[in-house]
Design a protein around this motif. Sequence first.
Motif, PDB file in Angstrom:
ATOM      1  N   LEU A  84       0.849  -1.181   0.000  1.00 17.00           N
ATOM      2  CA  LEU A  84       0.000   0.000   0.000  1.00 17.00           C
ATOM      3  C   LEU A  84       0.890   1.237   0.000  1.00 17.00           C
ATOM      4  O   LEU A  84       1.583   1.506   0.981  1.00 17.00           O
ATOM      5  CB  LEU A  84      -0.918   0.008   1.219  1.00 17.00           C
ATOM      6  N   LEU A  85       0.883   1.956  -1.105  1.00 13.25           N
ATOM      7  CA  LEU A  85       1.649   3.189  -1.241  1.00 13.25           C
ATOM      8  C   LEU A  85       0.753   4.350  -0.847  1.00 13.25           C
ATOM      9  O   LEU A  85      -0.267   4.597  -1.483  1.00 13.25           O
ATOM     10  CB  LEU A  85       2.133   3.352  -2.680  1.00 13.25           C
ATOM     11  N   ASN A  86       1.113   5.043   0.224  1.00  7.88           N
ATOM     12  CA  ASN A  86       0.343   6.184   0.707  1.00  7.88           C
ATOM     13  C   ASN A  86       1.209   7.424   0.529  1.00  7.88           C
ATOM     14  O   ASN A  86       2.080   7.709   1.350  1.00  7.88           O
ATOM     15  CB  ASN A  86      -0.023   5.985   2.175  1.00  7.88           C
ATOM     16  N   LEU A  87       0.969   8.158  -0.538  1.00  9.50           N
ATOM     17  CA  LEU A  87       1.790   9.339  -0.815  1.00  9.50           C
ATOM     18  C   LEU A  87       1.405  10.524   0.048  1.00  9.50           C
ATOM     19  O   LEU A  87       2.174  11.474   0.149  1.00  9.50           O
ATOM     20  CB  LEU A  87       1.739   9.688  -2.302  1.00  9.50           C
ATOM     21  N   ASN A  88       0.233  10.499   0.697  1.00  4.41           N
ATOM     22  CA  ASN A  88      -0.100  11.552   1.653  1.00  4.41           C
ATOM     23  C   ASN A  88       0.792  11.462   2.881  1.00  4.41           C
ATOM     24  O   ASN A  88       1.201  12.473   3.444  1.00  4.41           O
ATOM     25  CB  ASN A  88      -1.574  11.469   2.072  1.00  4.41           C
ATOM     26  N   GLY A 107       3.611   9.398   2.783  1.00  5.38           N
ATOM     27  CA  GLY A 107       4.952   9.069   2.301  1.00  5.38           C
ATOM     28  C   GLY A 107       5.424   7.701   2.763  1.00  5.38           C
ATOM     29  O   GLY A 107       6.605   7.509   3.046  1.00  5.38           O
ATOM     30  N   THR A 108       4.496   6.716   2.832  1.00  3.66           N
ATOM     31  CA  THR A 108       4.851   5.395   3.334  1.00  3.66           C
ATOM     32  C   THR A 108       4.496   4.292   2.343  1.00  3.66           C
ATOM     33  O   THR A 108       3.609   4.448   1.505  1.00  3.66           O
ATOM     34  CB  THR A 108       4.121   5.091   4.661  1.00  3.66           C
ATOM     35  N   LEU A 109       5.193   3.171   2.489  1.00  4.74           N
ATOM     36  CA  LEU A 109       4.898   1.957   1.737  1.00  4.74           C
ATOM     37  C   LEU A 109       4.743   0.829   2.751  1.00  4.74           C
ATOM     38  O   LEU A 109       5.703   0.450   3.422  1.00  4.74           O
ATOM     39  CB  LEU A 109       6.011   1.632   0.748  1.00  4.74           C
ATOM     40  N   ALA A 110       3.505   0.347   2.915  1.00  3.84           N
ATOM     41  CA  ALA A 110       3.210  -0.728   3.861  1.00  3.84           C
ATOM     42  C   ALA A 110       3.094  -2.048   3.114  1.00  3.84           C
ATOM     43  O   ALA A 110       2.734  -2.079   1.938  1.00  3.84           O
ATOM     44  CB  ALA A 110       1.911  -0.437   4.612  1.00  3.84           C
ATOM     45  N   MET A 118       7.205  -0.617   5.425  1.00  2.35           N
ATOM     46  CA  MET A 118       8.495  -1.052   4.920  1.00  2.35           C
ATOM     47  C   MET A 118       9.428   0.126   4.668  1.00  2.35           C
ATOM     48  O   MET A 118      10.623   0.057   4.897  1.00  2.35           O
ATOM     49  CB  MET A 118       8.293  -1.842   3.622  1.00  2.35           C
ATOM     50  N   LYS A 119       8.874   1.248   4.186  1.00  2.00           N
ATOM     51  CA  LYS A 119       9.694   2.414   3.858  1.00  2.00           C
ATOM     52  C   LYS A 119       8.869   3.665   4.071  1.00  2.00           C
ATOM     53  O   LYS A 119       7.680   3.701   3.783  1.00  2.00           O
ATOM     54  CB  LYS A 119      10.167   2.334   2.401  1.00  2.00           C
TER      55      LYS A 119
END
Length: 106
Positions: free
Chosen positions: A54-58, A60-63, A74-75
Motif C-alpha cells: 500500500l503506497l500512501n503518498l499523503n 509518504g509510506t509503503l506498507a 516497509m519504507k
Amino acid sequence: AQRSDNWGDGNVHACEYDCVDGGTRWISWDSPFPRWELWDGRDGCDAGDAVGMLLNLNEGTLAVYNNSRRLGVMKDGLLGSYCWCASSVGDRESALTIEKCDPPLA
C-alpha cells in the motif's frame, strides 16, 4: 530513471520487498548502490501467499501485507511519482500479478 521535480525533496528512487526474509532494499538519488534494511514487522512469504503493498503518498509510506495481514511500514519518506514492478528470482515457480484494490480491513 532521471530525477525530476516530481520528487521534490524525496530521496528514494526505488525500493524492493524481499519475499525470502521480508527485508527491503532501496536506492537513493545520491548513490547508485542499494541500501539493505530490516524493518519492524518484516516477514518473508511462501509459495501461494498473497503479498500486498500500500503506497500512501499523503503520508509518504509503503506498507506491506501478507495474506491480508498488515506487516508494517516497509519504507517511509517517500515523495513524488512512483510506478509498480514485480520480479521473481530463484528456482521456485511463481505467479505474479499487479492490481489496484482497496487495502484489507484491519
